[in-house]
Design an enzyme around this catalytic site. Structure first.
Site, short mmCIF file in Angstrom:
data_model
loop_
_atom_site.label_atom_id
_atom_site.label_comp_id
_atom_site.label_asym_id
_atom_site.label_seq_id
_atom_site.Cartn_x
_atom_site.Cartn_y
_atom_site.Cartn_z
N GLU A 240 1.14 2.05 -8.12
CA GLU A 240 2.16 2.71 -7.32
C GLU A 240 2.87 3.75 -8.19
OE1 GLU A 240 6.07 1.80 -4.51
OE2 GLU A 240 5.56 0.45 -6.16
N ASP B 186 0.90 -13.76 10.09
CA ASP B 186 0.35 -14.76 9.18
C ASP B 186 -1.11 -14.47 8.86
OD1 ASP B 186 -0.97 -15.72 11.57
OD2 ASP B 186 0.86 -16.85 12.02
N ASP C 62 0.50 -12.53 14.69
CA ASP C 62 1.11 -13.86 14.59
C ASP C 62 0.24 -14.87 15.35
OD1 ASP C 62 2.75 -16.09 14.51
OD2 ASP C 62 4.13 -15.32 16.04
N ASP D 150 2.42 -2.92 -8.26
CA ASP D 150 3.69 -2.47 -7.72
C ASP D 150 4.61 -1.94 -8.81
OD1 ASP D 150 5.75 -2.53 -5.48
OD2 ASP D 150 6.73 -3.85 -6.93
#
Length: 576
Positions: free
Chosen positions: A277, A29, A21, A199
């Site tokens: 995946e 981030d 962060d 995904d």
């Protein structure tokens, strides 16, 4: 034929919300990731997989997306993404993105248009059907519990959602959806990203006949499987239950043709990579016309790492893999228990973490590491419902309350089931919040207390006996020996229950690998010659015929002289 870059790369998965962060708001981030790239380069990883960084209401922690070609404001800006990509490439590393193809957020502009009226041009971008009487169109289940259908009062129809109701499925049979999502892929490829992790690709199509499922289990039974005792889990034949329950919602024939389309798209760019995946080898096509790679989730789902279980999986995959296809080996990710929790227990946790890495790197396939794995981060058991973020956990909690189960028991169950357990902030040092964010800032998920016990980067980087230097050394070893990366695999002792011993061979280069799962030393004799590259027992030395001792949970890697016969490498050993 020379190997592609991904075939000899070590990948490292970053969950952006939890890595670093930089702006001090308790949420990881992009700027935080940029600030840690030197560490990742020091560790030796070649490529990063960035979990979803797109704008999202965060109902499913980033997998519910409102814009596929933008950056989540909490993570930064597109300018910062460009800086991140440039900084990764400047260090000779690669970046692949999570591409979510199955669904959008219910707040995505496409869906807002689709549900505005039955005759909206985007209506058919999603899967809508009339109900069966007053109920849903059929009895299909959401993977996250309950019906896979949600009624829309505005238009009087039901829409399909494989996952949360806030994640409506896209209709891939609509060519406009196909074109729009391929444009999304081109957007990021044109920026220079090096590929995608696709995904949930098995879920992209459903049976158009809406054939009802006939399983005696439901999705909540599947979720419960995560915390049932192992003997019950084995008796449930878990994967058979999942396949039976979702047979009309998964792996429909069209999805395999779609993968060929994606391969054609990505092959129009130089040196880009597609991994899905899935563990289904059909997604590899003939090995050259669909995905480049898939995940070996059979290893992740093992209750424990044992030589025979790993050997059986390796042999099965080696037999099923089409020529040109590649599998990826990982022991944990953002949905699964951390490897230090799942595969390391008791008095030998450090040693078991070490052999888990050796399995990941040396048994074949592309190694994928999960952030924090290299320091032995463990699952976090939530202490109160106020700490629970995982939407699936809330669904589960509500259903268990309806069954009369008390919250104390529910919390205990969620501690081994909620996906929050493996998504806590990265532990960088001993300062407050483990160096993830400044002192006094509330992190989006709690930091695991283990950072105060040496499970952090700073402490371990200064300790040559810690897990982190071991990761760095074995990654360096893997990256400098092509036989360990892409060499053929030969099991030298297929009935050994205490030891994995195998050869990796690439051209004239041969590496002998021994991984002990025994809690006692192993004394053995070798008749081959070469050079010891790594061993727990002694420093690098010439390898000569003679007697050696492998310590408990020990590892030996040796480069052999050219033309060494496999029979000369078989160790003759006895427990001591």
């Amino acid at each position: 034929m020379s190997a592609e870059w991904w075939e000899h790369a070590v990948f490292y998965q970053i969950y952006p919300r939890s890595f670093a962060d930089a702006d001090g708001n308790g949420i990881g981030d992009l700027a935080g990731i940029i600030g840690k790239l030197d560490y990742l380069q020091w560790l030796g990883v070649d490529a990063l997989w960035l979990s979803p960084h797109y704008p999202s209401p965060q109902i499913d922690t980033g997998y519910d997306i409102t814009d596929f070609t933008a950056v989540e404001p909490a993570y930064g800006t597109m300018e910062e993404f460009d800086r991140l990509l440039d900084a990764i490439h400047a260090r000779g590393m690669k970046l692949i993105l999570d591409l979510v193809l199955n669904h959008t957020s219910d707040r995505h502009p496409w869906f807002l248009e689709a549900r505005s009226s039955r005759d909206n041009p985007k209506r058919d971008w999603y899967v809508w059907h009339d109900g069966d009487g007053e109920g849903p169109p059929n009895n299909w289940q959401s993977e996250f519990g309950g019906s896979a259908w949600e009624y829309d009062t505005l238009t009087g129809q039901w829409y399909y959602h494989e996952f949360l109701k806030e994640q409506p499925d896209l209709n891939w049979r609509n060519p406009d959806v196909h074109a729009a999502m391929f444009d999304v892929a081109r957007f990021w490829l044109d920026k220079g990203v090096d590929g995608f992790r696709l995904d949930a690709i098995g879920t992209l199509y459903e049976d158009p006949a809406l054939t009802p499922q006939t399983s005696r289990y439901n999705a909540i039974d599947v979720l419960r499987h995560n915390w049932l005792p192992q003997e019950i889990r084995d008796g449930m034949h878990y994967m058979d239950i999942v396949r039976d329950l979702l047979r009309y919602q998964h792996e429909q024939p069209e999805v395999f043709e779609l993968m060929r389309d994606f391969r054609t798209l990505i092959d129009s760019y130089d040196n880009r990579f597609l991994v899905g995946e899935t563990s289904d080898v059909r997604f590899l096509g003939n090995g050259r016309d669909a995905l480049h790679a898939i995940f070996n989730f059979d290893v992740v789902s093992l209750p424990a790492l044992t030589p025979q279980a790993l050997r059986n999986i390796r042999n099965t995959w080696q037999a099923d893999m089409p020529e040109g296809g590649v599998f990826c080996t990982t022991l944990n990710n953002h949905d699964q228990s951390r490897s230090a929790t799942h595969f390391a227990a008791g008095a030998n946790q450090l040693q078991q973490c070490r052999i888990a890495l050796a399995v990941t790197l040396f048994m074949g396939g592309i190694p994928f590491l999960y952030y924090g794995e290299e320091i032995g981060m463990r699952d976090y058991a939530i202490r109160s419902l106020g700490e629970l973020h995982d939407s699936v956990g809330w669904i589960y909690r509500d259903l268990r309350l309806q069954e009369g189960i008390g919250e104390a028991q529910i919390l205990a169950e969620l501690g081994t089931f909620s996906r929050d357990r493996c998504r806590t902030p990265m532990q960088w040092d001993r300062s407050p919040n483990a160096g993830f964010t400044p002192a006094g800032v509330r992190t989006w998920l709690p930091v695991h207390d283990s950072y105060l016990e040496g499970v952090n980067v700073a402490d371990q980087a200064a300790d040559p006996d810690a897990l982190l230097p071991f990761y760095r050394e074995l990654i360096r070893l893997y990256r400098t020996h092509p036989a360990l990366q892409t060499g053929s695999f030969l099991d030298l002792d297929p009935s050994n229950e205490a030891l994995l011993v195998f050869l990796r061979t690439s051209g004239e280069a041969q590496c002998l690998v021994m991984i002990s799962f025994a809690p006692k030393p192993l004394r053995y004799r070798l008749e081959c010659r070469g050079r010891i590259l790594f061993t727990d027992a002694q420093k690098q030395t010439p390898l000569e015929p003679g007697a050696y001792t492998l310590p408990p949970f020990g590892i030996l890697v040796a480069a052999l002289e050219e033309n060494t016969r496999a029979s000369a490498c078989l160790p003759l050993f006895a427990m001591v």
